[in-house]
Design a protein around this motif. Structure first.
Motif, PDB file in Angstrom:
ATOM      1  N   ALA A 147       0.725  -1.577  -0.030  1.00 21.34           N
ATOM      2  CA  ALA A 147      -0.120   0.475  -0.434  1.00 21.34           C
ATOM      3  C   ALA A 147       0.500   1.314   0.049  1.00 21.34           C
ATOM      4  O   ALA A 147       1.794   1.064   0.532  1.00 21.34           O
ATOM      5  CB  ALA A 147      -1.226  -0.063   1.165  1.00 21.34           C
ATOM      6  N   VAL A 148       0.517   2.609  -0.570  1.00 21.83           N
ATOM      7  CA  VAL A 148       1.520   3.650  -0.762  1.00 21.83           C
ATOM      8  C   VAL A 148      -0.237   5.038  -0.178  1.00 21.83           C
ATOM      9  O   VAL A 148      -1.475   4.446  -0.454  1.00 21.83           O
ATOM     10  CB  VAL A 148       1.794   3.363  -2.146  1.00 21.83           C
ATOM     11  N   LEU A 149       0.705   5.800   0.204  1.00 21.83           N
ATOM     12  CA  LEU A 149      -0.253   7.086   0.204  1.00 21.83           C
ATOM     13  C   LEU A 149       1.023   8.552  -0.139  1.00 21.83           C
ATOM     14  O   LEU A 149       1.704   8.102  -0.015  1.00 21.83           O
ATOM     15  CB  LEU A 149      -1.001   7.236   1.850  1.00 21.83           C
ATOM     16  N   HIS A 150       0.675   8.911  -0.642  1.00 18.60           N
ATOM     17  CA  HIS A 150       1.275  10.817   0.078  1.00 18.60           C
ATOM     18  C   HIS A 150       0.882  11.437   1.027  1.00 18.60           C
ATOM     19  O   HIS A 150      -0.433  11.814   1.259  1.00 18.60           O
ATOM     20  CB  HIS A 150       2.164  11.604  -1.907  1.00 18.60           C
ATOM     21  N   PHE A 407       4.369   3.975   3.160  1.00 19.39           N
ATOM     22  CA  PHE A 407       4.526   2.777   2.185  1.00 19.39           C
ATOM     23  C   PHE A 407       3.638   1.633   3.361  1.00 19.39           C
ATOM     24  O   PHE A 407       4.403   1.869   4.356  1.00 19.39           O
ATOM     25  CB  PHE A 407       5.727   2.012   1.259  1.00 19.39           C
ATOM     26  N   LYS A 408       3.508   0.801   3.303  1.00 19.51           N
ATOM     27  CA  LYS A 408       3.433  -0.198   3.972  1.00 19.51           C
ATOM     28  C   LYS A 408       2.998  -1.858   3.006  1.00 19.51           C
ATOM     29  O   LYS A 408       3.006  -2.144   1.980  1.00 19.51           O
ATOM     30  CB  LYS A 408       1.406  -0.653   4.963  1.00 19.51           C
ATOM     31  N   ILE A 409       4.007  -2.879   3.834  1.00 15.78           N
ATOM     32  CA  ILE A 409       3.621  -4.103   3.051  1.00 15.78           C
ATOM     33  C   ILE A 409       3.478  -5.465   3.896  1.00 15.78           C
ATOM     34  O   ILE A 409       3.319  -5.652   5.118  1.00 15.78           O
ATOM     35  CB  ILE A 409       5.645  -4.261   2.864  1.00 15.78           C
ATOM     36  N   TYR A 410       1.640  -5.822   3.507  1.00 14.16           N
ATOM     37  CA  TYR A 410       1.285  -6.630   4.278  1.00 14.16           C
ATOM     38  C   TYR A 410       1.453  -7.495   3.835  1.00 14.16           C
ATOM     39  O   TYR A 410       1.529  -9.241   4.862  1.00 14.16           O
ATOM     40  CB  TYR A 410      -0.573  -6.393   3.721  1.00 14.16           C
ATOM     41  N   THR A 411       1.669  -8.213   2.886  1.00 14.03           N
ATOM     42  CA  THR A 411       2.143  -9.975   1.966  1.00 14.03           C
ATOM     43  C   THR A 411       3.543 -10.174   1.843  1.00 14.03           C
ATOM     44  O   THR A 411       3.561  -9.698   0.512  1.00 14.03           O
ATOM     45  CB  THR A 411       1.464 -10.125   1.340  1.00 14.03           C
ATOM     46  N   PRO A 412       4.660 -10.492   2.250  1.00 12.80           N
ATOM     47  CA  PRO A 412       5.964 -10.684   1.540  1.00 12.80           C
ATOM     48  C   PRO A 412       5.647 -11.295  -0.015  1.00 12.80           C
ATOM     49  O   PRO A 412       5.035 -12.003  -0.488  1.00 12.80           O
ATOM     50  CB  PRO A 412       7.564 -11.610   2.484  1.00 12.80           C
ATOM     51  N   PHE A 413       6.792 -10.696  -1.185  1.00 14.15           N
ATOM     52  CA  PHE A 413       6.390 -11.281  -2.529  1.00 14.15           C
ATOM     53  C   PHE A 413       8.300 -10.759  -2.783  1.00 14.15           C
ATOM     54  O   PHE A 413       9.009 -10.508  -2.510  1.00 14.15           O
ATOM     55  CB  PHE A 413       5.966  -9.951  -3.124  1.00 14.15           C
TER      56      PHE A 413
END
Length: 466
Positions: A147-150, A407-413
């Protein structure tokens, strides 16, 4: 998440979208009593809803005042695909959980984007935005690995406390007089013969601008992909914001029609906007002899150029890097015509266009210093006698760092590139950060320009803003 007394926080329904648009207009559309600027009107948000074919009402959340039933706070999640590597493919750790687009030139991951965070003034300070962001967080966790935001500087610490982390984005601002933008280019190149408005309904125009875009955009990591003709023609190609004066123009070498272009011909396009308030402020400053304040900021949405390498009837158009001096000519012609057709008509006769300083801002990764230096070095010796330097010269540039992209990371990829597993934002920053020591990368738009250690590769095109 604890309930907030007197309010109901929930996902919106499709028939409540007009309420959302009215709410956003009420919060953002007022005139600022200090600056005199009007905020974003309803049309701005209508454009973001109507022209986004990936919109999903399940990602729209609102807080309702139980006493009045009125919508008083909102958050929206936008669905996008973000480029993370320009040469190799990406595969998620669990391919069954999330889908990925994988192209021959770039690899992308689906991403949720936070936007339309708005609370009516009389309901602020009660935790409504925090509650809605929590709902959006739960929704994105089920839909996206990332996810992203500004965020503006004042609220970056607020989002940091909620687990968002910044990745710095480098931007470049060029500040020059209007006359310098067109200096040294052939009058034909800056004429209406070489510059035409983009017709987003014309298949040959669309094929050309997509070819120019696809030459460079896949090398700008962190940028969003454009997945459909509808998105191109409506989200990218239109503007419903009366505060903005849009410019959508196309350059073709020697004034050729798009259908007449052949191998070796140069082309480019510019999408830009000028704020009406900026123009009025600059006019007022000129009339008060405050010439340092005669500044108009140009919002560069897209700026791409190249040389055609394949234009046969039965094959897709192909574009490659062009020579530095020709790239300079193409961009100068676009800038000059933008001033002529967009800014100049807004100025009264007693305000000469050369009295206005023009400020262009764009991601450094789009036009890196290495490319600007080569363009200036090829241009300046040819004009040594008239003491005019190129607009690309270092003396006209300033670099800023924007820490608002979070940013946020929910699931590693997984990514088959500079980092094998992306499980934290720090991992992501190693991908989006500047080129590492010992790494080089050819610059897509200009021949003989090689990006080296420290060159930014993270960028965002404002045509895709939300």
């Amino acid at each position: 998440m604890a309930a907030i007394h007197g309010y109901t926080c929930r996902a919106l329904t499709l028939h409540e979208v007009p309420l959302l648009l009215d709410h956003l207009d009420a919060v953002f559309g007022a005139v600022n009593s200090v600056t005199g600027r009007r905020g974003a009107p309803r049309g701005f948000f209508e454009h973001h809803w109507d022209c986004d074919d990936q919109r999903d009402v399940r990602g729209c959340f609102g807080a309702f005042d139980e006493s009045s039933g009125r919508l008083v706070a909102s958050v929206r999640v936008y669905s996008r695909a973000m480029r993370l590597h320009s040469e190799t493919s990406i595969a998620l750790a669990s391919a069954t959980e999330h889908s990925l687009e994988t192209g021959s030139c770039s690899s992308t991951v689906r991403i949720g984007g936070i936007g339309d965070v708005a609370t009516r003034s009389e309901h602020r300070g009660k935790g409504l935005a925090h509650a809605l962001l929590h709902l959006a967080d739960d929704y994105m966790r089920s839909q996206f690995p990332l996810a992203v935001l500004h965020a503006g500087p004042a609220v970056v610490p607020v989002y940091s406390k909620q687990g968002w982390q910044s990745i710095p984005l480098s931007s470049t601002t060029i500040s020059v007089s209007a006359s310098l933008l067109s200096h040294g280019i052939d009058p034909l190149d800056a004429s209406n013969k070489c510059i035409t408005p983009i017709d987003f309904q014309n298949p040959s125009h669309m094929e050309l601008i997509k070819g120019l875009y696809n030459l460079t955009a896949p090398t700008i990591l962190g940028s969003f992909t454009r997945h459909s003709d509808f998105y191109w023609s409506e989200y990218v190609g239109t503007c419903r914001d009366p505060r903005r004066i849009p410019c959508r123009i196309l350059y073709t070498e020697n004034g050729k029609r798009v259908s007449e272009l052949h191998d070796g011909d140069n082309a480019g396009y510019l999408l830009a906007e000028i704020m009406r308030h900026d123009v009025q402020t600059a006019i007022s400053a000129f009339e008060k002899s405050n010439h340092d304040a005669c500044v108009v900021n140009v919002l560069v949405l897209d700026l791409f150029a190249g040389k055609l390498s394949k234009t046969t009837t039965n094959a897709n158009l192909s574009v490659e890097a062009t020579a530095a001096l020709q790239l300079h000519t193409t961009l100068s012609a676009l800038f000059a015509q933008m001033i002529e057709s967009t800014l100049k008509p807004l100025l009264p006769q007693h305000v000469p266009v050369d009295a206005i300083k023009i400020c262009f801002t764009f991601p450094t990764a789009l036009l890196p210093n290495e490319a600007l230096n080569v363009m200036a070095n090829n241009f300046n010796p040819r004009h040594r006698d008239d003491n005019n330097k190129s607009w690309a010269d270092q003396q006209f540039r300033k670099t800023d760092i924007d820490t608002g992209f979070m940013f946020k990371i929910y699931t590693p990829f997984n990514i088959n590139g500079p980092k094998k597993v992306i499980s934290t934002v720090n991992d992501l920053e190693t991908v989006l950060g500047p080129l590492d020591a010992g790494h080089t990368q050819p610059y897509a738009m200009c021949q003989d320009v090689v990006l080296k250690e420290g060159a930014p590769v993270f960028g965002f095109f404002k045509a895709d803003r939300f």
